[in-house]
Design an enzyme around this catalytic site. Sequence first.
Site, PDB file in Angstrom:
ATOM      1  N   ASP A 216       0.826  -1.207   0.000  1.00  0.00           N
ATOM      2  CA  ASP A 216       0.000   0.000   0.000  1.00  0.00           C
ATOM      3  C   ASP A 216       0.865   1.265   0.000  1.00  0.00           C
ATOM      4  O   ASP A 216       2.100   1.205  -0.013  1.00  0.00           O
ATOM      5  CB  ASP A 216      -0.940  -0.036   1.199  1.00  0.00           C
TER       6      ASP A 216
ATOM      7  N   ASP B 285      -9.867   3.769  -3.707  1.00  0.00           N
ATOM      8  CA  ASP B 285     -10.605   2.604  -3.232  1.00  0.00           C
ATOM      9  C   ASP B 285     -12.007   2.513  -3.830  1.00  0.00           C
ATOM     10  O   ASP B 285     -12.680   3.521  -4.047  1.00  0.00           O
ATOM     11  CB  ASP B 285     -10.738   2.649  -1.715  1.00  0.00           C
TER      12      ASP B 285
END
Length: 408
Positions: A156, A211
Site C-alpha cells: 500500500d 478505493d
Amino acid sequence: MKKLLLFLGLLVAGPAFSQGNNYVQNYKKFDGLAMTPPMGWNSWNKFACNVDEKMIREVADAMVSSGMKDAGYTYINIDDCWHGDRDAEGFIHPDAKRFPSGMKALADYVHGKGLKFGVYSDAGSQTCGGRPGSRGYEFQDALTYASWGVDYLKYDWCNTQGLKAEGAYETITAALRKAGRPMVLSICEWGNDKPWTWGPTVGQLWRTTGDIYNCFDCINDHGSWKSWGVMQIVDKQEGLRQYAGPGHWNDPDMLEVGNGMVVNEDRAHFSMWNMLAAPLITGNDIRKMSPATRDILTNKEVLAVNQDKLGVQGFRFATKDSVETWLKPMADGKWAVTFLNRAKKPRAVDFDWKANPVTDDLSKAQLNAATTTYKVRDLWAKKDEGTTKKPFKATVPGHDVAMLLLWK
C-alpha cells in the site's frame, strides 16, 4: 615510484571495488507469475481490521467447499492489521493475540488446502491502519515473508511522505528478489503516479484508482479523499488497456460482489471486471454466501472471459440510450460482448452484428459478421442464442448486463 605505488594500490583496491557489483539490485519482478489475472480473496472490504487466524482458516475452508477453488480462485490474502511489533533486530511479527499460531503455520494450513497465501504491507512508515510499515525494513520484511511461505504481497501507499512511488516499489521488488521466493506483487499506489507506465516491470498488477465503494453508481466523499462506485471505477479505466497483458494487469480494485448491492448490480459489476481482464480478488464473507452470490462468482463461462490466455483488456465500443456495448477480443478468434445498462430502468438492445464490423487497434483482432458467421451464447443465461446472421435483441434490466460469447 609514485606510479608503482599507485599501481600496487589499484591492485589491492581492485577486488574491493569489483565486489561492489554484488550489491547491484535487481528491480525486475519475478517472471512467469500471474499470466492470467490473479483470482482470490482479500479480507479488507468486508472485515477491515477485524482479522484473525481462525477466520482466515475458515475462509480457506470455504474457498474449497463453496466451489470457488474449483472455479479458479487461488489466493487467500490477509490485508491490513495483522501486524504486531518489530523485535530488537527489526523483524516484524504478527499480532500474537490474533495469530497465536504464527504466520508460517497459517500459510501451511492454506497451502494444505491447495491454495496460496498473501499478506499486506505498506511502503510508508505505517500502514493505512496504523501498523508498522515496511519503510526502511524492506529487505527484512521480504526475508520474513519468504520464511513464512507468502505467495502474494499487497503493498500500500499510506504515510509515504517524501517517497517517489516508482523507486519505493522498485525497492520492495529488489527485496523480494533478494529473498528468493517468487511472490506476486500487487502495487496499491492508487494510480496517483501513473503506475501503468512503470509497473509492468516492477509488479504483476497495479491499482488504477482510489478505493472502491460498495455502490453501483456513486461517490463517497471523505473530504480529503474519495472512494468510488463501480461505474466510476469503470470510467477511470479509459485509456489504460494498452498497458495490460499477461503478467501485468490494470487493477480497478477488489470486488464488492456479495457485500450489499442487489443481485443485478453484482452481476454487472462482476461482468465488467471480467471484461476488463481485471484481477478477481473477492471481498465478501465467502463463509456465508447466498446462492446468488456464489453463482455469480463461480460462473465458469464468465470467468473464462477473464482468464483468456490472450490477455487483452476489453473496451467500450458504443453508447446508446444509457446502454454501453463493450467488446473483448479473445484467443482463437473469440469475442466477448457485454451490453451494460447504466440506467435504473430496463433498456432494449437491438444490435445488428453485420452492420458493426470491428477492428481492435491494440490486438489487431477483427469481428466482421458480414464476412464471418459467429455462434452466440448468453453466458449468464447459459444458453445459445443462434448466430450473428440475425441481430441480437434483448431487454436488459436496470443496472444489469447481457453478456455474450461469440465464436466461429
